[in-house]
Scaffold this motif. Structure first.
Motif, PDB file in Angstrom:
ATOM      1  N   GLN A   1      -3.537   4.977 -13.489  1.00  0.00           N
ATOM      2  CA  GLN A   1      -3.978   4.478 -14.792  1.00  0.00           C
ATOM      3  C   GLN A   1      -3.812   2.972 -14.890  1.00  0.00           C
ATOM      4  O   GLN A   1      -4.603   2.280 -15.527  1.00  0.00           O
ATOM      5  CB  GLN A   1      -3.201   5.190 -15.899  1.00  0.00           C
ATOM      6  CG  GLN A   1      -3.570   6.657 -16.048  1.00  0.00           C
ATOM      7  CD  GLN A   1      -2.680   7.379 -17.040  1.00  0.00           C
ATOM      8  OE1 GLN A   1      -1.612   6.901 -17.408  1.00  0.00           O
ATOM      9  NE2 GLN A   1      -3.119   8.555 -17.479  1.00  0.00           N
TER      10      GLN A   1
ATOM     11  N   ALA B   1      -1.153  11.562 -21.360  1.00  0.00           N
ATOM     12  CA  ALA B   1       0.201  11.258 -20.934  1.00  0.00           C
ATOM     13  C   ALA B   1       0.551  12.060 -19.683  1.00  0.00           C
ATOM     14  O   ALA B   1       0.225  13.236 -19.570  1.00  0.00           O
ATOM     15  CB  ALA B   1       1.181  11.594 -22.050  1.00  0.00           C
ATOM     16  N   ALA B   2       1.226  11.396 -18.760  1.00  0.00           N
ATOM     17  CA  ALA B   2       1.567  12.062 -17.507  1.00  0.00           C
ATOM     18  C   ALA B   2       2.628  13.118 -17.734  1.00  0.00           C
ATOM     19  O   ALA B   2       3.515  12.953 -18.570  1.00  0.00           O
ATOM     20  CB  ALA B   2       2.084  11.026 -16.499  1.00  0.00           C
TER      21      ALA B   2
ATOM     22  N   ARG C   1       0.438   7.793 -13.159  1.00  0.00           N
ATOM     23  CA  ARG C   1       0.830   6.598 -13.900  1.00  0.00           C
ATOM     24  C   ARG C   1       0.335   5.333 -13.212  1.00  0.00           C
ATOM     25  O   ARG C   1      -0.156   4.404 -13.862  1.00  0.00           O
ATOM     26  CB  ARG C   1       2.351   6.568 -14.056  1.00  0.00           C
ATOM     27  CG  ARG C   1       2.879   7.679 -14.952  1.00  0.00           C
ATOM     28  CD  ARG C   1       4.379   7.724 -14.971  1.00  0.00           C
ATOM     29  NE  ARG C   1       4.852   8.865 -15.771  1.00  0.00           N
ATOM     30  CZ  ARG C   1       6.136   9.195 -15.903  1.00  0.00           C
ATOM     31  NH1 ARG C   1       7.064   8.491 -15.289  1.00  0.00           N
ATOM     32  NH2 ARG C   1       6.481  10.232 -16.641  1.00  0.00           N
ATOM     33  N   HIS C   2       0.463   5.297 -11.898  1.00  0.00           N
ATOM     34  CA  HIS C   2       0.004   4.113 -11.176  1.00  0.00           C
ATOM     35  C   HIS C   2      -1.514   4.021 -11.175  1.00  0.00           C
ATOM     36  O   HIS C   2      -2.072   2.926 -11.252  1.00  0.00           O
ATOM     37  CB  HIS C   2       0.551   4.120  -9.748  1.00  0.00           C
ATOM     38  CG  HIS C   2       1.970   3.673  -9.675  1.00  0.00           C
ATOM     39  ND1 HIS C   2       2.330   2.364  -9.479  1.00  0.00           N
ATOM     40  CD2 HIS C   2       3.120   4.357  -9.817  1.00  0.00           C
ATOM     41  CE1 HIS C   2       3.639   2.267  -9.485  1.00  0.00           C
ATOM     42  NE2 HIS C   2       4.147   3.457  -9.690  1.00  0.00           N
TER      43      HIS C   2
END
Length: 266
Positions: A115, A7-8, A112-113
């Protein structure tokens, strides 16, 4: 994609982040009001920044293609920023589908991007490391799970060194020391040489926001390539490095105060 799938970390929206400011200049949507505010303030004092961001992106594409066409099949991109297509891995894998690419950045938005978007060809690999350029071990250890550092690697630090002070020289030497002979080093950096008043005002805006900013002269930027073999045309403004038709056309819009260079470790 493999790599940092945890998780980020929480995004700090109280301060601008260079990757998100850059995203705003490129017309992206992955930024916050604090990033847009700084991006607009800098644009107000330096009208070159939007075309500079675009020219810098095109330089990255040309430099990566040059490395891939020279036989490089491994790429380490530090300070990758928010994914903007075509991404580095897409350029490299278009030339050689088996190329392996590791991206590294310290912004949770980038994580996030990455991933979600950074998908490799079946033959190659694309991974992401959530790490800071200032801590080489946190970049290199996980990168070595994908890349074989006994073989040539293209190391890319595009539009990154101007966020680092004098420690930038030692950091780059540390990364280059890990590279096998035949590896490439791809760099670009904001300079005060071509538009001194505007760049000083832009630098002041960055510093007021809490972001260190260090424009460098031609001589200071050229120091990064000490001990390496520069590819032609050498250290040159970013739009002039092996320009394509779009770059030639863009040069008519005016200067871009960014130096660039690509070198080989011998």
């Amino acid at each position: 994609m493999t790599g940092s799938e945890a998780a980020a970390p929480a995004v700090d929206t109280s301060r601008p982040h260079p990757a998100r400011v850059y995203d705003w200049w490129l017309g992206g949507k992955d930024n916050y009001p604090v990033d847009e505010e700084l991006a607009r303030r800098i644009l107000a004092v330096d009208g070159t920044v939007v075309r500079g961001a675009r020219a810098n992106r095109r330089f990255m594409h040309r430099a990566v293609r040059t490395a891939a066409e020279a036989g490089i099949r491994q790429f380490l991109d530090i300070g990758t920023g928010i994914p903007t297509e075509p991404n580095l891995h897409q350029v490299a894998q278009e030339v050689a589908p088996e190329s392996k690419v590791v991206y590294a950045d310290n912004d949770p938005i980038v994580l996030r991007h990455a991933q979600a978007l950074l998908r490799s060809t079946p033959e190659g690999a694309t991974t992401y490391v959530h790490a800071d350029v200032r801590d080489p071990d946190t970049v290199l250890r996980p990168a070595a799970e994908t890349l074989d550092f006994s073989q040539p690697v293209a190391l890319s630090l595009v539009a990154l060194t101007h966020y680092l002070g004098d420690e930038a020289y030692g950091l780059l030497q540390r990364y280059v020391a890990e590279l096998a002979p035949g590896s490439f080093v791809i760099l670009s950096q904001v300079t005060p040489d071509l538009s001194p008043a505007a760049i000083e005002k832009a630098a002041e805006q960055f510093r007021r926001s809490g972001t260190p900013f260090f424009p460098r002269s031609l001589a200071e930027f050229s120091r990064f390539f000490d001990g390496l073999e520069l590819l032609g045309p050498g250290v040159i403004p970013v739009s002039g490095w092996r320009p394509g038709p779009e770059d030639v056309a863009a040069q008519a819009e005016g200067i871009v105060p960014v130096y660039s260079g690509v070198a080989r470790k011998v």
